[in-house]
Design a protein around this motif. Structure first.
Motif, PDB file in Angstrom:
ATOM      1  N   ALA A   1      39.844  42.385  30.544  1.00 51.69           N
ATOM      2  CA  ALA A   1      39.974  41.579  31.764  1.00 51.69           C
ATOM      3  C   ALA A   1      41.184  40.666  31.632  1.00 51.69           C
ATOM      4  O   ALA A   1      42.198  40.877  32.273  1.00 51.69           O
ATOM      5  CB  ALA A   1      38.709  40.782  32.033  1.00 51.69           C
ATOM      6  N   CYS A   2      41.108  39.671  30.740  1.00 47.72           N
ATOM      7  CA  CYS A   2      42.171  38.646  30.731  1.00 47.72           C
ATOM      8  C   CYS A   2      43.420  39.055  29.954  1.00 47.72           C
ATOM      9  O   CYS A   2      44.513  38.586  30.256  1.00 47.72           O
ATOM     10  CB  CYS A   2      41.624  37.346  30.149  1.00 47.72           C
TER      11      CYS A   2
ATOM     12  N   ALA B   1      44.302  37.944  27.306  1.00 46.71           N
ATOM     13  CA  ALA B   1      44.855  36.703  26.764  1.00 46.71           C
ATOM     14  C   ALA B   1      44.018  36.148  25.621  1.00 46.71           C
ATOM     15  O   ALA B   1      44.203  35.013  25.207  1.00 46.71           O
ATOM     16  CB  ALA B   1      44.974  35.671  27.873  1.00 46.71           C
TER      17      ALA B   1
ATOM     18  N   VAL C   1      40.787  35.444  25.652  1.00 46.17           N
ATOM     19  CA  VAL C   1      39.830  34.438  26.103  1.00 46.17           C
ATOM     20  C   VAL C   1      38.449  35.016  26.417  1.00 46.17           C
ATOM     21  O   VAL C   1      37.425  34.452  26.052  1.00 46.17           O
ATOM     22  CB  VAL C   1      40.374  33.732  27.376  1.00 46.17           C
ATOM     23  N   CYS C   2      38.420  36.165  27.083  1.00 45.61           N
ATOM     24  CA  CYS C   2      37.159  36.598  27.695  1.00 45.61           C
ATOM     25  C   CYS C   2      36.280  37.470  26.795  1.00 45.61           C
ATOM     26  O   CYS C   2      35.096  37.631  27.055  1.00 45.61           O
ATOM     27  CB  CYS C   2      37.450  37.354  28.988  1.00 45.61           C
TER      28      CYS C   2
ATOM     29  N   THR D   1      36.108  40.565  26.625  1.00 43.81           N
ATOM     30  CA  THR D   1      35.732  41.844  27.231  1.00 43.81           C
ATOM     31  C   THR D   1      36.201  43.006  26.348  1.00 43.81           C
ATOM     32  O   THR D   1      35.570  44.059  26.314  1.00 43.81           O
ATOM     33  CB  THR D   1      36.390  41.971  28.628  1.00 43.81           C
TER      34      THR D   1
ATOM     35  N   LEU E   1      39.426  40.915  18.975  1.00 40.52           N
ATOM     36  CA  LEU E   1      39.782  41.100  20.390  1.00 40.52           C
ATOM     37  C   LEU E   1      40.912  42.112  20.377  1.00 40.52           C
ATOM     38  O   LEU E   1      42.002  41.828  19.868  1.00 40.52           O
ATOM     39  CB  LEU E   1      40.237  39.765  20.988  1.00 40.52           C
TER      40      LEU E   1
ATOM     41  N   CYS F   1      42.841  43.247  22.572  1.00 37.48           N
ATOM     42  CA  CYS F   1      44.053  42.925  23.342  1.00 37.48           C
ATOM     43  C   CYS F   1      44.991  42.039  22.538  1.00 37.48           C
ATOM     44  O   CYS F   1      46.126  41.806  22.935  1.00 37.48           O
ATOM     45  CB  CYS F   1      43.715  42.260  24.679  1.00 37.48           C
TER      46      CYS F   1
HETATM   47  S1  FES Z   1      40.815  41.234  27.530  1.00 38.10           S
HETATM   48 FE1  FES Z   1      40.093  39.176  27.480  1.00 38.10          FE
HETATM   49  S2  FES Z   1      40.069  38.759  25.333  1.00 38.10           S
HETATM   50 FE2  FES Z   1      40.958  40.722  25.430  1.00 38.10          FE
END
Ligand code: FES
Length: 357
Positions: free
Chosen positions: A303-304, A306, A308-309, A311, A340, A342
């Protein structure tokens, strides 16, 4: 788990303040199980704007027992998605919605007698009100104290809903508003929830801070940092402090340079990625593991992007990875090998990550 988006109809858009709206979704009977959630969790919404896919996470403001799926969106200056919601989205439209996720929550137990405390700022109230509603209704022996910071009384989201909760749960819900641009009689409540105010609020408004079972913090970055530091400096154990971030700060130049060097070294390495029970070899072909998996055609969730989320969370089952931002993970998750994706780059050949773990 692979990402699971479902098209859900918007049942209603509820204006909360001049800048904030809640979106209530219709959940068809056959998706009710998939959209079960825990208090404090969020949804990822996806749509196409100006020819580009846009994804945003928004916290659920309802309690699981309400059996209503509703998120709150605050308009931010220049925010593509939040302004589109404010100006264009209407009841009857359809949005792609990912099943609920997030770890800003706790296990509620009807026999528990706990004291919860929340620090919320602005739209950071959204997951916190979900937790307040749930704690008070599921645990008749528990109480909740909430410190809520805003600019002025017009910008207070859920002003009436919070007042109604106070009336319904007399003696079990204490609510203190802090307003930065409006002056009231009590000096402590005039101003932002900065470090000094957090210290004083804990000292004077919580009877036994050391007995608080869980602290929940969500709001602007400086407010969250202030509340967290105030708690840590008092010796509150980290596992009792739950923090939900909506945005990430910029990485330092040193960290950005370090990650760039690692990406360069990792280019072309082969990783093994498990998603929805299938394992595939994937080349590290992008800036991070998530993008590399997606470039290889695997629908790894995000999702983000960044940090943070959470996901995009996966477990490293072999080898080593380096991670840049890691806001979305707890220390326990990191210790257990979660990353994470990402934000992650493999170090050396043979790394394996598992999205199902
Ligand atoms: S997509 Fe939000 S922490 Fe990786």
């Amino acid at each position: 788990m692979a990402e699971h988006f479902y098209p859900l109809r918007v049942a209603e858009i509820v204006p909360e303040t001049e800048e904030a709206y809640s979106i209530r979704f219709e959940v068809p009977e056959e998706l009710k199980d998939a959209f079960q959630f825990k208090a404090g969790q969020h949804l990822t919404l996806r749509t196409e704007l100006g020819g580009e896919e846009v994804r945003r996470n928004y916290s659920l403001c309802t309690a699981p027992a309400d059996e209503e799926l509703m998120v709150t969106v605050k308009r931010i200056a220049g925010g593509v998605f939040s302004n589109w919601v404010g100006e264009q989205l209407k009841a009857g439209d359809t949005l792609d919605v990912m099943t609920p996720h997030g770890s800003f929550t706790t296990e509620f137990d009807p026999s528990a007698k706990r004291h919860y405390v929340g620090f919320a700022g602005g739209s950071g109230i959204t997951p916190v009100i979900s937790l307040v509603r749930t704690a008070l209704s599921v645990e008749p022996g528990s109480r909740f104290t909430l410190f809520y910071g805003n600019r002025d009384s017009n910008s207070v989201i859920f002003l009436e809903a919070l007042a109604a909760l106070k009336d319904s749960y007399l003696g079990r819900f204490e609510l203190y508003h802090f307003l930065s641009d409006e002056e009231g009689d009590v000096e402590l409540f005039n101003g932002m929830l900065d470090r000094e105010t957090c210290d004083e609020a804990i000292e004077h408004l919580i009877d036994q801070p050391e007995e608080v079972d869980a602290w929940f913090i969500c709001g602007p970055g400086p407010m969250m940092d202030a509340a967290e530091a105030a708690l840590l400096d008092r010796g509150v154990a980290k596992e009792r402090i739950h923090i939900e971030r909506f945005t990430a700060g910029r990485p330092s130049a040193a960290l950005a340079a370090q990650m760039a060097a690692l990406q360069e070294e990792a280019a072309g390495l082969t990783l093994s990625v498990t998603l929805d029970g299938r394992t595939r070899k994937v080349e590290f072909s992008a800036a991070n593991i998530l993008d590399s998996a997606r470039e290889a055609g695997m629908p790894a969730p995000f999702a983000c992007k960044a940090g943070v989320c959470a996901t995009c969370r996966a477990k490293v089952t072999k080898g080593k990875v380096e991670m840049a931002a890691r806001y979305g993970l707890t220390d326990e998750e990191i210790a257990a090998g979660y990353v994470l994706t990402c934000q992650s780059v493999p170090v050396g050949e043979g790394v394996a990550v598992d999205y199902d773990a």
